[in-house]
Motif scaffolding. Structure first.
Motif, PDB file in Angstrom:
ATOM      1  N   GLU A 143       0.827  -1.216   0.000  1.00  0.00           N
ATOM      2  CA  GLU A 143       0.000   0.000   0.000  1.00  0.00           C
ATOM      3  C   GLU A 143       0.859   1.264   0.000  1.00  0.00           C
ATOM      4  O   GLU A 143       0.486   2.278  -0.600  1.00  0.00           O
ATOM      5  N   PHE A 144       2.022   1.219   0.647  1.00  0.00           N
ATOM      6  CA  PHE A 144       2.873   2.399   0.728  1.00  0.00           C
ATOM      7  C   PHE A 144       3.564   2.669  -0.607  1.00  0.00           C
ATOM      8  O   PHE A 144       3.630   3.818  -1.058  1.00  0.00           O
ATOM      9  N   CYS A 145       4.060   1.624  -1.255  1.00  0.00           N
ATOM     10  CA  CYS A 145       4.652   1.787  -2.583  1.00  0.00           C
ATOM     11  C   CYS A 145       3.611   2.298  -3.576  1.00  0.00           C
ATOM     12  O   CYS A 145       3.900   3.166  -4.409  1.00  0.00           O
ATOM     13  N   GLN A 146       2.406   1.762  -3.484  1.00  0.00           N
ATOM     14  CA  GLN A 146       1.350   2.133  -4.424  1.00  0.00           C
ATOM     15  C   GLN A 146       0.948   3.598  -4.299  1.00  0.00           C
ATOM     16  O   GLN A 146       0.516   4.206  -5.276  1.00  0.00           O
ATOM     17  N   ARG A 147       1.094   4.153  -3.105  1.00  0.00           N
ATOM     18  CA  ARG A 147       0.734   5.570  -2.951  1.00  0.00           C
ATOM     19  C   ARG A 147       1.953   6.496  -3.000  1.00  0.00           C
ATOM     20  O   ARG A 147       1.883   7.663  -2.624  1.00  0.00           O
ATOM     21  N   GLY A 148       3.089   5.966  -3.473  1.00  0.00           N
ATOM     22  CA  GLY A 148       4.262   6.789  -3.700  1.00  0.00           C
ATOM     23  C   GLY A 148       5.112   7.046  -2.489  1.00  0.00           C
ATOM     24  O   GLY A 148       5.909   7.998  -2.483  1.00  0.00           O
ATOM     25  N   GLU A 149       4.973   6.230  -1.450  1.00  0.00           N
ATOM     26  CA  GLU A 149       5.782   6.381  -0.245  1.00  0.00           C
ATOM     27  C   GLU A 149       6.622   5.122  -0.036  1.00  0.00           C
ATOM     28  O   GLU A 149       6.496   4.420   0.956  1.00  0.00           O
ATOM     29  N   GLY A 150       7.489   4.868  -1.011  1.00  0.00           N
ATOM     30  CA  GLY A 150       8.277   3.649  -1.000  1.00  0.00           C
ATOM     31  C   GLY A 150       9.160   3.502   0.216  1.00  0.00           C
ATOM     32  O   GLY A 150       9.472   2.380   0.640  1.00  0.00           O
ATOM     33  N   VAL A 151       9.588   4.624   0.806  1.00  0.00           N
ATOM     34  CA  VAL A 151      10.459   4.541   1.976  1.00  0.00           C
ATOM     35  C   VAL A 151       9.739   3.918   3.167  1.00  0.00           C
ATOM     36  O   VAL A 151      10.387   3.502   4.135  1.00  0.00           O
ATOM     37  N   LEU A 152       8.401   3.811   3.101  1.00  0.00           N
ATOM     38  CA  LEU A 152       7.625   3.149   4.152  1.00  0.00           C
ATOM     39  C   LEU A 152       7.286   1.706   3.782  1.00  0.00           C
ATOM     40  O   LEU A 152       6.577   1.027   4.526  1.00  0.00           O
ATOM     41  N   CYS A 153       7.778   1.232   2.647  1.00  0.00           N
ATOM     42  CA  CYS A 153       7.486  -0.120   2.166  1.00  0.00           C
ATOM     43  C   CYS A 153       7.658  -1.145   3.287  1.00  0.00           C
ATOM     44  O   CYS A 153       8.674  -1.152   3.990  1.00  0.00           O
ATOM     45  N   ASN A 154       6.653  -2.015   3.446  1.00  0.00           N
ATOM     46  CA  ASN A 154       6.742  -2.984   4.538  1.00  0.00           C
ATOM     47  C   ASN A 154       7.620  -4.184   4.209  1.00  0.00           C
ATOM     48  O   ASN A 154       7.791  -5.076   5.046  1.00  0.00           O
ATOM     49  N   LYS A 155       8.208  -4.192   3.008  1.00  0.00           N
ATOM     50  CA  LYS A 155       9.182  -5.226   2.648  1.00  0.00           C
ATOM     51  C   LYS A 155      10.507  -4.605   2.208  1.00  0.00           C
ATOM     52  O   LYS A 155      11.291  -5.238   1.504  1.00  0.00           O
ATOM     53  N   ILE A 156      10.748  -3.392   2.639  1.00  0.00           N
ATOM     54  CA  ILE A 156      11.941  -2.657   2.212  1.00  0.00           C
ATOM     55  C   ILE A 156      13.211  -3.399   2.622  1.00  0.00           C
ATOM     56  O   ILE A 156      13.276  -4.016   3.689  1.00  0.00           O
ATOM     57  N   GLN A 157      14.202  -3.352   1.750  1.00  0.00           N
ATOM     58  CA  GLN A 157      15.514  -3.920   2.036  1.00  0.00           C
ATOM     59  C   GLN A 157      16.570  -2.866   1.734  1.00  0.00           C
ATOM     60  O   GLN A 157      16.565  -2.258   0.664  1.00  0.00           O
ATOM     61  N   TYR A 158      17.477  -2.673   2.693  1.00  0.00           N
ATOM     62  CA  TYR A 158      18.543  -1.699   2.524  1.00  0.00           C
ATOM     63  C   TYR A 158      19.852  -2.394   2.166  1.00  0.00           C
ATOM     64  O   TYR A 158      20.196  -3.442   2.740  1.00  0.00           O
ATOM     65  N   LEU A 159      20.574  -1.809   1.217  1.00  0.00           N
ATOM     66  CA  LEU A 159      21.923  -2.287   0.937  1.00  0.00           C
ATOM     67  C   LEU A 159      22.747  -2.180   2.221  1.00  0.00           C
ATOM     68  O   LEU A 159      22.648  -1.202   2.960  1.00  0.00           O
ATOM     69  N   GLY A 160      23.532  -3.195   2.486  1.00  0.00           N
ATOM     70  CA  GLY A 160      24.381  -3.180   3.671  1.00  0.00           C
ATOM     71  C   GLY A 160      23.678  -3.520   4.964  1.00  0.00           C
ATOM     72  O   GLY A 160      24.319  -3.609   6.014  1.00  0.00           O
ATOM     73  N   GLU A 161      22.358  -3.723   4.892  1.00  0.00           N
ATOM     74  CA  GLU A 161      21.596  -4.132   6.072  1.00  0.00           C
ATOM     75  C   GLU A 161      20.919  -5.478   5.804  1.00  0.00           C
ATOM     76  O   GLU A 161      21.290  -6.492   6.366  1.00  0.00           O
ATOM     77  N   HIS A 162      19.924  -5.463   4.917  1.00  0.00           N
ATOM     78  CA  HIS A 162      19.175  -6.682   4.622  1.00  0.00           C
ATOM     79  C   HIS A 162      19.781  -7.469   3.465  1.00  0.00           C
ATOM     80  O   HIS A 162      19.414  -8.625   3.244  1.00  0.00           O
TER      81      HIS A 162
END
Length: 344
Positions: free
Chosen positions: A97-116
């Motif tokens: 829902e967050f990606c779909q409304r243009g708030e990708g930084v809140l993505c509930n499956k977000i993965q960061y380089l160097g972290e995930h």
């Protein structure tokens, strides 16, 4: 290729420079021959414990970096082989829902380089093509790499969260750290009155040279009392805070009625007194913030092109001196970004 990995958790003994295979590029990805990466506090966190962050060991370190596109799909239209790019470190699912409304930084499956997932401290990195953004002419690899983690975080804190306006005042804790310096640079360029704190007289002197209006030595001055004295009892409109711990009460007391506090870290502790009465009686706004969206990164790059802003660089080390670089960051000795050169 060479890469810097964590093989466990602890101190520098778990950080190794290894030889390995160049990553295989997936469809829709860009293979980037990395030139530089910069260090962030999260690199220390991942080395020390990585608690709460899902990851597999060994893992390549590094959140942000810049390099040259070496390979992309033949059908790719936005990137070309040989193009200089800086990497956006957050990989989103694009479906929630967050990606779909243009708030990708809140993505509930977000993965960061160097972290995930494997990060940027490697001589080659493969990332989704949307995570590789063109570096404007006149901006070095080092400057472009340094923009992402710190300046993008500060950009979101100041403009998206706090919505600062010219003529307002901002208190920035811990000047010398990357986000704090970025916030100072951005704040001055949009006409804010700036208050900065540090326990180091040298860092305060250097901040003054960058345009800080008021420099507060937190080793011998009460920050809140000093801010109130300098503002005739009013307080500042905005506080930029990334320390937590004992700093939190000082941050709260420094705000004007209705003021905004934006936090992006807790290096000195994540359980400070809440001071709820102060929050509701003075109608303060408390906001959390992390990194920024891709659209905000594009806005930042355009702003840098327009204004000529350049990140403050502290020092540059070869990959072989990663332990020395981490030690400098951990000791808090740096003023600006600590950089790794990734190519021989």
């Amino acid at each position: 290729m060479k890469s810097i990995v964590i093989t466990g958790h602890g101190g520098n003994e778990v950080v190794s420079l290894i030889q390995g295979e160049k990553p295989l590029r997936q469809p829709g990805h860009a293979l980037v021959r990395m030139q530089v990466a910069t260090l962030n506090r999260v690199d220390l966190y991942m080395r020390n414990s990585g608690a709460g962050i899902t990851h597999k060991l060994p893992q390549v370190m590094g959140i942000d970096g810049a390099g040259i596109v070496e390979e992309v799909d033949a059908s790719e239209t936005d990137l070309t082989v040989g193009q200089r790019v800086t990497l956006y470190p957050a990989v989103m699912c694009g479906r929630c829902e967050f990606c779909q409304r243009g708030e990708g930084v809140l993505c509930n499956k977000i993965q960061y380089l160097g972290e995930h997932r494997d990060g940027t401290m490697a001589q080659w990195v493969s990332v989704p093509v949307q995570n590789a953004l063109a570096i404007p002419d006149g901006l070095s690899f080092t400057d472009a790499a340094a923009l992402c983690g710190n300046h993008l975080t500060a950009w979101r804190m100041l403009f998206t969260k706090a919505r600062v306006q010219p003529g307002e005042s901002v208190l920035i804790f811990g000047i010398g750290g990357g986000v704090s310096l970025a916030a100072l640079q951005l704040a001055k360029l949009v006409g804010l009155t700036t208050f900065v704190t540090s326990r180091s007289a040298d860092k305060l002197s250097r901040a003054a040279a960058l345009g800080a209006d008021h420099c507060i030595d937190s080793s011998r001055q009460d920050v809140a009392k000093t801010v109130l004295a300098l503002t005739q009892g009013r307080g500042v409109d905005v506080v930029i805070e990334n320390i937590g711990g004992d700093t939190w009460p000082q941050a709260m007391k420094s705000l004007v009625r209705g003021g905004r506090l934006v936090t992006c870290g807790a290096t000195a502790g994540d359980q400070p007194p809440a001071d709820l009465r102060r929050i509701f009686i003075r109608q303060l706004q408390i906001m959390g913030s992390t990194l920024g969206d891709l659209s905000e990164f594009r806005q930042l790059i355009a702003f840098v092109q327009k204004t000529g802003l350049r990140p403050v660089i502290d020092s540059t080390y070869p990959m072989e001196q990663i332990h020395t670089a981490l030690d400098r960051l951990e000791a808090g000795e740096q003023f600006g970004k600590v950089v790794l050169s990734l190519q021989d």
